[in-house]
Design an enzyme around this catalytic site. Sequence first.
Site, mmCIF file in Angstrom:
data_model
loop_
_atom_site.group_PDB
_atom_site.id
_atom_site.type_symbol
_atom_site.label_atom_id
_atom_site.label_comp_id
_atom_site.label_asym_id
_atom_site.label_seq_id
_atom_site.Cartn_x
_atom_site.Cartn_y
_atom_site.Cartn_z
ATOM 1 N N ASP A 235 0.858 -1.196 0.000
ATOM 2 C CA ASP A 235 0.000 0.000 0.000
ATOM 3 C C ASP A 235 0.889 1.238 0.000
ATOM 4 O O ASP A 235 2.089 1.154 0.276
ATOM 5 C CB ASP A 235 -0.947 0.012 1.212
ATOM 6 C CG ASP A 235 -0.198 0.088 2.538
ATOM 7 O OD1 ASP A 235 0.843 -0.595 2.681
ATOM 8 O OD2 ASP A 235 -0.639 0.825 3.435
ATOM 9 N N GLU B 291 0.069 -0.854 5.766
ATOM 10 C CA GLU B 291 1.151 -0.274 6.567
ATOM 11 C C GLU B 291 0.959 1.227 6.768
ATOM 12 O O GLU B 291 1.199 1.748 7.855
ATOM 13 C CB GLU B 291 2.498 -0.548 5.887
ATOM 14 C CG GLU B 291 3.704 -0.399 6.817
ATOM 15 C CD GLU B 291 4.218 1.031 6.951
ATOM 16 O OE1 GLU B 291 4.970 1.287 7.922
ATOM 17 O OE2 GLU B 291 3.893 1.884 6.099
#
Lengths: 481, 481
Positions: A100, A166
Site C-alpha cells: 500500500d 502499513e
Amino acid sequence: MAPQLDGYFEQVDALSESFIERLRSAVAIPSVSADEARRPDVIRMSKFLVSELTKLGAHVESRELGPQPEKPHLQLPPVVIARYGSSTSKRTILVYGHYDVQPAGIEDGWATEPFSLSIDDKGRMYGRGSTDDKGPVLGWLNAIQAHKEAGVELPVNLLMCFEGMEEYGSEGLDDFIGKEAKSGGFFADADAVCISDNYWLGTEKPCLTYGLRGCNYYSVSVSGPGQDLHSGVFGGTAQEPMTDLVRVLGTLVDTNGKIQIPGINEMVAPVTDEERALYDPISYTMENLHESLGSTTTIHSEKEPTLMARWRMPSLSLHGIEGAFSQSGAKTVIPAKVTGKFSIRTVPDMESEKVNEYVYKYVDEQFKKLGSKNKCEVKLQHAGNWWVASPNHWNFSAAGKAVEKVFGVKPDLTREGGSIPVTLTFEQATGKNVLLLPMGSSTDAAHSINEKLDRRNYIEGTKLLGAYLHYVAEEPMSNGA
Amino acid sequence: MAPQLDGYFEQVDALSESFIERLRSAVAIPSVSADEARRPDVIRMSKFLVSELTKLGAHVESRELGPQPEKPHLQLPPVVIARYGSSTSKRTILVYGHYDVQPAGIEDGWATEPFSLSIDDKGRMYGRGSTDDKGPVLGWLNAIQAHKEAGVELPVNLLMCFEGMEEYGSEGLDDFIGKEAKSGGFFADADAVCISDNYWLGTEKPCLTYGLRGCNYYSVSVSGPGQDLHSGVFGGTAQEPMTDLVRVLGTLVDTNGKIQIPGINEMVAPVTDEERALYDPISYTMENLHESLGSTTTIHSEKEPTLMARWRMPSLSLHGIEGAFSQSGAKTVIPAKVTGKFSIRTVPDMESEKVNEYVYKYVDEQFKKLGSKNKCEVKLQHAGNWWVASPNHWNFSAAGKAVEKVFGVKPDLTREGGSIPVTLTFEQATGKNVLLLPMGSSTDAAHSINEKLDRRNYIEGTKLLGAYLHYVAEEPMSNGA
Ligand SMILES: [Zn+2]
Ligand SMILES: [Zn+2]
Ligand SMILES: [Zn+2]
Ligand SMILES: [Zn+2]
C-alpha cells in the site's frame, strides 16, 4: 568461501528494463490504504503480487484479515504471504514489505502524475510508492527472477510477508504475524528476518539499520469554564485554562532538548565504547543536517552527539494545542478546554510504563504548583516501543558483506529516530534477529510530493537483496554481542 | 419639573404590536455584513430604514462609503443618517446604532429560523439582530412614532447615525463621523451622544455604561526550521520553535491573571473612593458570574474585585497558537513556525504605545533567556483604546432619571470589559459626552445561536429611549466630576 554472484548480477543487469516495467505496473495501481474509495485498488495490487509470485513459481497465499476496525463495512486488504523453496538443508529468511502507499494527487504539487512512473535523465524514477515500498517489495521478486533466469539456485528458503495496510496503522497485522510465527505457522521456520522499508542516511552509501526509537504520545487537557468565553467580558475574572496549560507545557523540556521530567534521562542506557566506535565511520555531516532541516538551528554542533540525539537519546517534542484559536487573524476567545499534545521518543533501557508514571507525576506536580481551580488531565494516547538489534549478529554481518560486494563500501551502521512498529512485532513473534536493509536514499521523499527511487538504488538494490541471501546462507551463526 | 410622559407611554403600549411587526420586518432581512453574498440584503435593510424614517417625517440621507477595503469589487453599505427636528432652542442628541447583523444559520443549532422573528409564551422574541442591534435602532423610530401619534412634541432635535458594517469592523465609519462632526457637518450641533448597543448586567435592572476597556492584540512568532519536521527524525537535533514559544507565553501572566510584564500594572489609575462607592449598589452576585462562566473557576471570590477585574483592571489572555498541530488525534510534527496570540485589555491610564513598548521588551528578554537559535518576533496586530466617561455628566443623570421613571429603579452604573470602538470615535469627533444606554438583557445571546430580545425590554426600552430624550432636554448642564 565468497559466494559466486557474477551470473546473478549479470542477469539483473540484463533484466533491468523489465524490472523497471514491473515497477511501472505497480506504481500505476493507486493502492492508497487510507482512502476508502481506493480499497479496490489496494486489493488489485495484492492480486498483482499474487500473480507475479505465482509466475515465478512461488507458493502464494492471500490471507484475509477480516473487516477493518471502526469501519466494519470495509474488508482489510489481504496479507500476501509466499514461500520460495522449502529445503530443510537451507536457512529460511523471512522478508517483509508493504504494497500500500500514501495518498497522492497531482494537485498536491507533484511535478508528474503520481501514479505514473516517470523517469528523468538522471535515472530518478518518480511515482507514489516507488521507494515506499513497492520498489523494495519488487526487489525480492526481481531477485528470484534473476536467479531463475541465470540458473543460479537460491541459497535459502525465502518467506515473504507483504501487507496492504502499513500506511494506515498495519491494522490486524500483529495478531497475524504472532499466529504464523508459532509452531506450525507459515513463518515458523524463519531463521532471520529482513525488512526493506527505510532509507539510507545519505545518497551515496548504503546502511544497515539496527535500532529504532519508540514513541510515547501524550495529551494534557486543562478545562474550567463551561464554554469558550469572550476575553473582554471574562478576562480578569476567570482562571484561564490556556494560561495553565502553557505554563505546564513550558516545564517539560528546554530549548536544548533536555527533558525536565525527573527519572526519564536516568533510564537511558549508557553509551559503551563499542557503540561509540560505530559513529565515527558514519558518512554524515552537520551540513547534511542543516540541509534537511532548512536551517542551522541545531542543538548540537558536532556529528556524533547529533546522531546520538537522533538515534539513541530520548527527545520530547511539543506538537500543538487542540481547542485553542489556531487560525490566522485575531480572535479574542478564552478557550474553555485546551489539550496540549507532546511525545517522548524512547530508547534503551527506558520502560514505557515507567515513562508514563514519571510523566503523569511531573505534570500533576507542575499543575498543582499553579494553584489553579481548573482541572488538568494527562493521558497516554499511544505508545510504541524502541527496538535495538545487535549489529554483530550474523544476519547483519552477512548483509554488510553483501553491501561491500555490490557497492564496494562498508555500510553505515545506523539507527532511526522514528519507529517502524512491525520490526518489533517480528522480533517478538519469531524470536529471531531482524535486519533493516533499505533500498532507497535519503532524498527519496517518501510520504511527500515527488517521491522517487533512483534507478541505481533499484537495480543495485535488487543485486544487494539477492547477494544478501547468499551471504546470509553461509555466514557462521554467531549471535553477535 | 418632571416631564409629562403619560401620553407617550400610553401610545407606546397602544402601538406595541405594530412595533413588534416593525421588528419582525427588520429581522426578516438577513443583513449579514460579513457575508459577501448577503451584501444586497444589507443594502435592502438600509433602504427599509430610509423608508421608515421618511414616513415618520425625518430628513434622511443614505451616505455611501465607497468600495470595501481589500474587496474593491464590493461597495460598503451606506450609513443612514437622519435628523428629526432642527429647532435652535432645543438640545440636539445624536444616537447611534447598526442595522447589520452577525451570521446565523439554522444549522448552527438555532431552535427557530434565525431570520424569522419567533415569539414564545414568555415574550422572548427570537431572531438574529433582535437585540443586536435592530431592536434598539427601531426603538428610536418607535419613540418618534409614538410621540407623533400621541401629539407630544419631541423635546430635542434627534440626530441618527445607523451603520451597516458594525459586525465587520465598521469599515470607513471613523472618517465619516470625523467629517460630519466638524463645523458644517451633519452631526456638528450634537450636544450629547447616546449609543444603544450593549446589554444590562443582569436581567432585571437596567444599566448605564460609562466605561469600556481597550484591547491591544499581539502575535509572537518563533521560527527556525525551513519546514515542518518529523519528531522521530529530528527530535533531539533541532531547537524546536514550539518549545521556545510555549516557554515565552508561559511568562506573560499567572493563573490568577496577574500580568508579569513590568510597567503594565503600574500604569493603572488608582481606584478612588468615589469610584469604589459605585460598586456596592450594583445588582450582581458571584452566582451570576458562575452561571455565565459555567463553572466556579474564578480568580476572585467577591463581587467587588470581580467587577473591578472585569471593568477597570487590565487582563491578559492567551488565545491560541497558529502553525502548530491543532486537530484531534496524534500527529508527530515539529512545527517549523508557530505564532502565539495574546491580548491585553487596557484601562485608564494605560498608554497604548507604552504597553506595546513594555510587551516587546519583555518578550524579547524572555526569549533571550532561552538561549535559542530560533527567531522570535513580537508584533501588535491591532489596538483599540479604553474609554471612560463621567457617570455624573448631565447626559448620564438624565438617563438615570429616565430609567427610574420607566422601571422604578436606579440603574446600575456599569462598565464593560470589552470594547465598542465607535464610542471612542464619537467622543473624540464630537468632543461631547457619550452615554451607553442598553435595551437588551444579559441573557440575550447576541452573536450566539437563539439570539432574542424580551418583549418587555423592547417595549419598555422604547419608553426609556423616549423618556431619556425628555430628561436630557431638561437636565441642568453640569459637566460631571
Ligand atoms: Zn514504508
Ligand atoms: Zn511509508
Ligand atoms: Zn452590536
Ligand atoms: Zn454585535
